[in-house]
Design a protein around this motif. Sequence first.
Motif, PDB file in Angstrom:
ATOM      1  N   VAL A 120       0.834  -1.202   0.000  1.00 51.28           N
ATOM      2  CA  VAL A 120       0.000   0.000   0.000  1.00 51.28           C
ATOM      3  C   VAL A 120       0.873   1.258   0.000  1.00 51.28           C
ATOM      4  O   VAL A 120       0.603   2.219  -0.724  1.00 51.28           O
ATOM      5  CB  VAL A 120      -0.971  -0.011   1.201  1.00 51.28           C
ATOM      6  CG1 VAL A 120      -1.671   1.344   1.366  1.00 51.28           C
ATOM      7  CG2 VAL A 120      -2.016  -1.104   1.014  1.00 51.28           C
ATOM      8  N   LYS A 121       1.948   1.226   0.762  1.00 49.99           N
ATOM      9  CA  LYS A 121       2.869   2.373   0.787  1.00 49.99           C
ATOM     10  C   LYS A 121       3.447   2.627  -0.602  1.00 49.99           C
ATOM     11  O   LYS A 121       3.469   3.767  -1.084  1.00 49.99           O
ATOM     12  CB  LYS A 121       3.994   2.117   1.790  1.00 49.99           C
ATOM     13  CG  LYS A 121       4.996   3.270   1.883  1.00 49.99           C
ATOM     14  CD  LYS A 121       6.095   2.971   2.897  1.00 49.99           C
ATOM     15  CE  LYS A 121       7.133   4.093   2.897  1.00 49.99           C
ATOM     16  NZ  LYS A 121       8.193   3.840   3.889  1.00 49.99           N
ATOM     17  N   SER A 122       3.907   1.569  -1.261  1.00 53.95           N
ATOM     18  CA  SER A 122       4.485   1.707  -2.602  1.00 53.95           C
ATOM     19  C   SER A 122       3.466   2.239  -3.598  1.00 53.95           C
ATOM     20  O   SER A 122       3.763   3.117  -4.412  1.00 53.95           O
ATOM     21  CB  SER A 122       5.006   0.352  -3.098  1.00 53.95           C
ATOM     22  OG  SER A 122       5.958  -0.163  -2.199  1.00 53.95           O
ATOM     23  N   ALA A 123       2.250   1.699  -3.533  1.00 54.40           N
ATOM     24  CA  ALA A 123       1.195   2.143  -4.450  1.00 54.40           C
ATOM     25  C   ALA A 123       0.848   3.607  -4.212  1.00 54.40           C
ATOM     26  O   ALA A 123       0.669   4.385  -5.157  1.00 54.40           O
ATOM     27  CB  ALA A 123      -0.042   1.270  -4.284  1.00 54.40           C
ATOM     28  N   MET A 124       0.764   4.003  -2.953  1.00 50.09           N
ATOM     29  CA  MET A 124       0.435   5.394  -2.623  1.00 50.09           C
ATOM     30  C   MET A 124       1.529   6.356  -3.074  1.00 50.09           C
ATOM     31  O   MET A 124       1.246   7.491  -3.463  1.00 50.09           O
ATOM     32  CB  MET A 124       0.199   5.549  -1.117  1.00 50.09           C
ATOM     33  CG  MET A 124      -1.191   5.165  -0.683  1.00 50.09           C
ATOM     34  SD  MET A 124      -2.431   6.269  -1.395  1.00 50.09           S
ATOM     35  CE  MET A 124      -3.931   5.462  -0.830  1.00 50.09           C
ATOM     36  N   THR A 125       2.772   5.902  -3.038  1.00 49.24           N
ATOM     37  CA  THR A 125       3.886   6.726  -3.530  1.00 49.24           C
ATOM     38  C   THR A 125       3.690   7.036  -5.009  1.00 49.24           C
ATOM     39  O   THR A 125       3.888   8.168  -5.460  1.00 49.24           O
ATOM     40  CB  THR A 125       5.232   6.003  -3.295  1.00 49.24           C
ATOM     41  OG1 THR A 125       5.343   5.685  -1.908  1.00 49.24           O
ATOM     42  CG2 THR A 125       6.412   6.870  -3.701  1.00 49.24           C
ATOM     43  N   VAL A 126       3.260   6.032  -5.752  1.00 42.94           N
ATOM     44  CA  VAL A 126       2.997   6.187  -7.193  1.00 42.94           C
ATOM     45  C   VAL A 126       1.830   7.148  -7.420  1.00 42.94           C
ATOM     46  O   VAL A 126       1.909   8.055  -8.257  1.00 42.94           O
ATOM     47  CB  VAL A 126       2.695   4.812  -7.843  1.00 42.94           C
ATOM     48  CG1 VAL A 126       2.274   4.986  -9.294  1.00 42.94           C
ATOM     49  CG2 VAL A 126       3.917   3.903  -7.759  1.00 42.94           C
TER      50      VAL A 126
END
Length: 238
Positions: A71-77
């Motif tokens: 979720v953190k990685s996706a939100m960064t995108v």
Amino acid sequence: MREERPIIALDFPTFEEVKVFLEKFPEEEKLYVKIGMELYYACGAEIVRYVKNLGHSVFLDLKLHDIPNTVKSAMTVLAKLGVDMSNVHAAGGVEMMKAAREGFGPDGILIAVTQLTSTSEEQMQDYQNIQTSLTDSVLHYAKKTAEAGLDGVVCSAHEAAAIHEVTSQDFVCLTPGIRPAGADVGDQKRVMMPRQAREIGSNYIVVGRPITQAANPVAAYQAIKGEWNGQEELPSHH
């Protein structure tokens, strides 16, 4: 804090239909729009860039729910697309929500879904095996969302006042399922009119079909915006 513009749900299946819809509005009218799963999965990031380039604000409604790192990685995108607001499922837990906040950064508005507006108390108790009232579940999730450092929740306007009581007055309550008086409620179980939502303490409202499927979407938008901002309705000249 209350957003004066109703958020328009761009519930269209294609890029072309979004363009046709947005072109009906005057260029200087900067809208706040919601891009949901159907549109995002059909068009990808390009649709967000297109809408942002027109100067509109974007609520990217993808309701992320996965392990914290994903979720953190996706939100960064998603943050790199310049979206103004996004969301996760509160059921993902406090650690996941904290990770979402880290990825999304401090600037955008990040909210969580408590219980979907299509869920009844009976369904929640049966399918999710949550043996409390629907309201108790929503308030519990709202408190956990605040604890995780998120800005607010998606909620029914019926719950907004109680959510503000258990969190804080500046905790965001975004209310979908808003219908002007006399409109068809569609598949939503818990609906409300703009005027009621304002009185009860919603900070943002989301309106879809009453605007997008109106014979005159611009007029429908202005009428709902007026009602949301407490302006007296003008007599209609039919």
